[in-house]
Design an enzyme around this catalytic site. Structure first.
Site: not given
Ligand code: NAP
Ligand code: GDD
Length: 323
Positions: A124, A126, A148
């Site tokens: 990520s 992050e 995280y």
């Molecule tokens: P998500 O929608 O939160 O999905 C997370 C998945 O992980 C869900 O299927 C959840 O199952 C499963 N899970 C959680 N704890 C588990 C455990 N102990 N054992 C087995 N499964 C478990 O996340 P996403 O947005 O699809 O992201 C996919 C991956 O990419 C994650 O690793 C996230 O950290 C990473 N990532 C995401 C982003 C982004 O912007 N979306 C960016 C960078 C990296 P349940 O449905 O049962 O909760």
């Molecule tokens: N969630 C949330 N809710 N975020 C807010 C809000 C709010 O009400 N208001 C402002 N934000 C700001 C957060 O402080 C952050 O700076 C930004 O919006 C994005 O927040 P999220 O959408 O929660 O995503 P994230 O950037 O913290 O994390 C996501 O992206 C990562 C990759 O950079 C997640 O998908 C992580 O799993 C992923 O790794």
């Protein structure tokens, strides 16, 4: 022989798009589910009959070994994680167990059962946290700002380490934020587009947010899962940044989303301290040059297109629910 992929996190946003992509490529797709008291197949309902769903948990190594032995995948995509940054301060140990040590459990299971399996780790942006350079690339040092982010740094390095120690084909995708109509409601993009739908239909009037100045490089999830797959099709495993190369603030997100529905965001958005984080990641913007040049990866949807897609989808969903 038909390729068989195992996806952990199949019920999540990315799991559902990746499953669709792999099915389109002719794969047999095995999805790992953790036990819950209610079914949570919302995102995979439409493809459920084409998937093999199996039970397992990143917290339980025996379950991982068992399902690798039984289903013999050729590729494993580790998407499962405690993925919400805000929750990671409240549940730092659970986040570490799942998002960090879970990766080692799965890599060890692969090493023991079949080291020929190709492995993808969902790393990520992050990890870059308090960024050392702009834009961020594969060589940018890490400075995570949340439990995280710290857990993802561990997951990243253990993937690199198993590649170097045991010769596993293990790749790490350093993906920047990617969103879609299937995004969880707690993440800021979906929180905003869901609120826009409710405000536009007169159900709500206000939306409480935290830091409006934070900037993110937001792309479309369906574009990003193609990059995951491409990484595992290369002769050599490696690490790649996947991003759009553009950054926008939460304020700009509000302006675009409310504007798409003909609303003025300033009349509806209020700042609520409850949504501020103990430590913030102020600015993320990635450089996807390596992914473009080596993988031939390109994104298809831009920021404006993504926001419009999400607002339209949330408005359609609400109309459906109100019918
Ligand atoms: P998500 O929608 O939160 O999905 C997370 C998945 O992980 C869900 O299927 C959840 O199952 C499963 N899970 C959680 N704890 C588990 C455990 N102990 N054992 C087995 N499964 C478990 O996340 P996403 O947005 O699809 O992201 C996919 C991956 O990419 C994650 O690793 C996230 O950290 C990473 N990532 C995401 C982003 C982004 O912007 N979306 C960016 C960078 C990296 P349940 O449905 O049962 O909760
Ligand atoms: N969630 C949330 N809710 N975020 C807010 C809000 C709010 O009400 N208001 C402002 N934000 C700001 C957060 O402080 C952050 O700076 C930004 O919006 C994005 O927040 P999220 O959408 O929660 O995503 P994230 O950037 O913290 O994390 C996501 O992206 C990562 C990759 O950079 C997640 O998908 C992580 O799993 C992923 O790794």
């Amino acid at each position: 022989m038909r390729k068989r992929a195992l996806i952990t996190g199949i019920t999540g946003q990315d799991g559902s798009y990746l499953a669709e992509h792999l099915l389109d490529q002719g794969y047999e797709v095995v999805g790992m589910l953790r036990r819950s008291s209610t079914l949570n197949f919302e995102r995979i309902d439409h493809i459920q009959d084409r998937l093999t769903l199996v039970s397992g948990d990143l917290l339980d190594e025996v379950s991982l070994i068992g399902l690798l032995k039984e289903h013999r995948p050729t590729e494993v995509y580790n998407l499962a994680a405690q993925s919400f940054v805000q929750t990671s301060w409240g549940q730092p140990v659970l986040t570490g167990e799942t998002t960090a040590l879970g990766v080692t459990r799965l890599l060890d299971a692969i090493r023991m059962v079949d080291p020929e399996i190709r492995f993808y780790q969902a790393s990520s942006s992050e990890m870059f946290g308090k960024v050392h350079e702009v834009p961020q690339r594969e060589t940018t040092p890490f400075y995570p700002r949340s439990p995280y982010g710290v857990a993802k740094v561990y997951g990243h390095w253990i993937t690199v380490n198993y590649r170097e120690s045991y010769g596993l084909h293990a790749s790490s995708g350093m993906l920047f934020n990617h969103e879609s109509p299937r995004r969880g409601l707690e993440f800021v993009t979906r929180k905003v587009t869901h609120a826009v739908a409710r405000i536009a239909s007169g159900i709500d009037d206000k939306l409480a947010l935290g830091n409006l100045d934070a900037q993110r490089d937001w792309g479309y999830a369906a574009d990003y899962v193609r990059a995951m797959w491409l990484m595992l099709q290369q002769d050599n495993a490696d690490d790649y940044v996947v991003a759009t190369g553009e950054t926008h603030s939460v304020r700009e997100l509000c302006e675009a989303a409310f504007g798409h529905a003909g609303l003025d965001w300033q009349e509806h958005v209020v700042v609520d301290e409850r949504f501020l984080r103990p430590a913030e990641v102020d600015l993320l913007v990635g450089d996807p040059t390596k992914a473009r040049e080596v993988l031939g990866w390109e994104r298809e949807v831009d920021f404006a297109g993504l926001v419009a897609m999400m607002v339209d989808a949330d408005r359609a969903l609400l109309r459906e629910r109100l019918r």
